[in-house]
Design a protein around this motif. Structure first.
Motif, mmCIF file in Angstrom:
data_model
loop_
_atom_site.group_PDB
_atom_site.id
_atom_site.type_symbol
_atom_site.label_atom_id
_atom_site.label_comp_id
_atom_site.label_asym_id
_atom_site.label_seq_id
_atom_site.Cartn_x
_atom_site.Cartn_y
_atom_site.Cartn_z
ATOM 1 N N LEU A 30 10.375 -68.470 -32.315
ATOM 2 C CA LEU A 30 10.336 -69.457 -32.674
ATOM 3 C C LEU A 30 11.604 -69.889 -33.521
ATOM 4 O O LEU A 30 11.783 -70.777 -33.275
ATOM 5 N N LEU A 31 12.292 -69.101 -34.035
ATOM 6 C CA LEU A 31 13.519 -69.125 -34.782
ATOM 7 C C LEU A 31 14.519 -69.665 -33.726
ATOM 8 O O LEU A 31 15.379 -70.534 -33.886
ATOM 9 N N TRP A 59 13.973 -70.799 -30.672
ATOM 10 C CA TRP A 59 13.893 -72.049 -30.073
ATOM 11 C C TRP A 59 14.210 -73.235 -31.104
ATOM 12 O O TRP A 59 15.017 -74.259 -30.799
ATOM 13 N N SER A 60 13.641 -73.215 -32.398
ATOM 14 C CA SER A 60 13.780 -74.045 -33.396
ATOM 15 C C SER A 60 15.106 -74.267 -33.596
ATOM 16 O O SER A 60 15.903 -75.592 -33.693
ATOM 17 N N HIS A 69 17.490 -75.934 -30.817
ATOM 18 C CA HIS A 69 17.210 -77.366 -30.780
ATOM 19 C C HIS A 69 17.489 -78.260 -31.940
ATOM 20 O O HIS A 69 17.765 -79.472 -31.727
ATOM 21 N N LEU A 70 17.525 -77.766 -33.186
ATOM 22 C CA LEU A 70 18.127 -78.210 -34.190
ATOM 23 C C LEU A 70 19.458 -78.367 -34.565
ATOM 24 O O LEU A 70 20.006 -78.782 -35.526
ATOM 25 N N SER A 76 17.354 -71.076 -26.163
ATOM 26 C CA SER A 76 16.050 -71.692 -25.797
ATOM 27 C C SER A 76 15.289 -70.689 -25.103
ATOM 28 O O SER A 76 14.109 -70.436 -25.268
ATOM 29 N N GLY A 78 3.799 -73.179 -35.383
ATOM 30 C CA GLY A 78 5.367 -73.061 -35.470
ATOM 31 C C GLY A 78 6.017 -74.246 -34.648
ATOM 32 O O GLY A 78 6.739 -74.914 -35.405
ATOM 33 N N LEU A 79 5.574 -74.403 -33.593
ATOM 34 C CA LEU A 79 6.136 -75.343 -32.482
ATOM 35 C C LEU A 79 5.766 -77.117 -33.055
ATOM 36 O O LEU A 79 6.383 -77.813 -32.922
ATOM 37 N N TRP A 82 8.098 -77.471 -35.853
ATOM 38 C CA TRP A 82 9.448 -77.945 -35.453
ATOM 39 C C TRP A 82 9.712 -78.881 -34.798
ATOM 40 O O TRP A 82 10.497 -79.916 -35.130
ATOM 41 N N GLU A 89 11.983 -82.126 -36.272
ATOM 42 C CA GLU A 89 12.796 -82.546 -35.306
ATOM 43 C C GLU A 89 12.647 -84.243 -35.325
ATOM 44 O O GLU A 89 13.895 -85.287 -35.650
#
Length: 184
Positions: A10-11, A13-14, A17-18, A42, A126-127, A130, A134
């Motif tokens: 999750l970290l 991915w996030s 993307h961030l 990702s 978590g998603l 995120w 976003e």
């Protein structure tokens, strides 16, 4: 081990993307190579999330309800449609700001409705968080939403709907192959 991998995924991915929203100068400096880095991190995040979810123990947080499976499936169909609508610029993009991120949020909510374990709460919750973060960053950086006034191609609209239906079926079948019963 499962929860650790899930959280690391999750970290990854996030964070990837961030990056554009949190450190725009750094992301701009990376140029085209930055796109590859985001894609790689990702992908690593997805692999970690899948492995972490599969390896996490089942720790029930709330009772699961199979009675919500049909609502889950409807939300999934809408989620897939919003993803397609975003890329195809259908009528939905004139009504919904950030259709892909709305798709992620609906996907997460749908899965939280039918899964009451801790791994699901971490992954889907978590998603969801995120996607919310976003949207918040995008809206802060681009506060005015300029809606498209261009006419929508009816073929694209039909394509997005058909694609969403087909993808829902394919993803449902994959869930069956993985041992999950998505149809109730």
């Amino acid at each position: 081990m499962g929860y650790t991998l899930l959280i690391l995924g999750l970290l990854a991915w996030s964070g990837s993307h961030l990056w554009k929203r949190v450190a725009p100068a750094s992301r701009a400096k990376a140029g085209d190579a930055g796109r590859g880095m985001v894609a790689l991190v990702s992908l690593i995040g997805i692999v970690l999330m899948v492995l972490g979810y599969r390896w996490a123990p089942y720790d029930q947080v709330w009772p699961e309800s199979r009675s919500l499976v049909h609502l889950n499936n409807l939300l999934m169909l809408l989620s897939f449609y919003l993803f397609a609508a975003s890329g195809m610029k259908t009528n939905a993009t004139k009504i919904v700001r950030h259709p892909q991120l709305w798709g992620v949020r609906l996907w997460a909510i749908a899965h939280l409705m039918v899964n009451g374990d801790l791994a699901s709460l971490i992954l889907f919750g978590g998603l969801f968080v995120w996607a919310q973060v976003e949207v918040s960053f995008i809206n802060r950086q681009e506060p005015v939403w300029v809606k498209s006034t261009a006419p929508t191609n009816k073929g694209k609209e039909i394509g997005a709907i058909v694609g969403a239906v087909l993808l829902t079926g394919v993803v449902g079948y994959i869930h069956i192959l993985l041992g999950y019963q998505p149809w109730g």
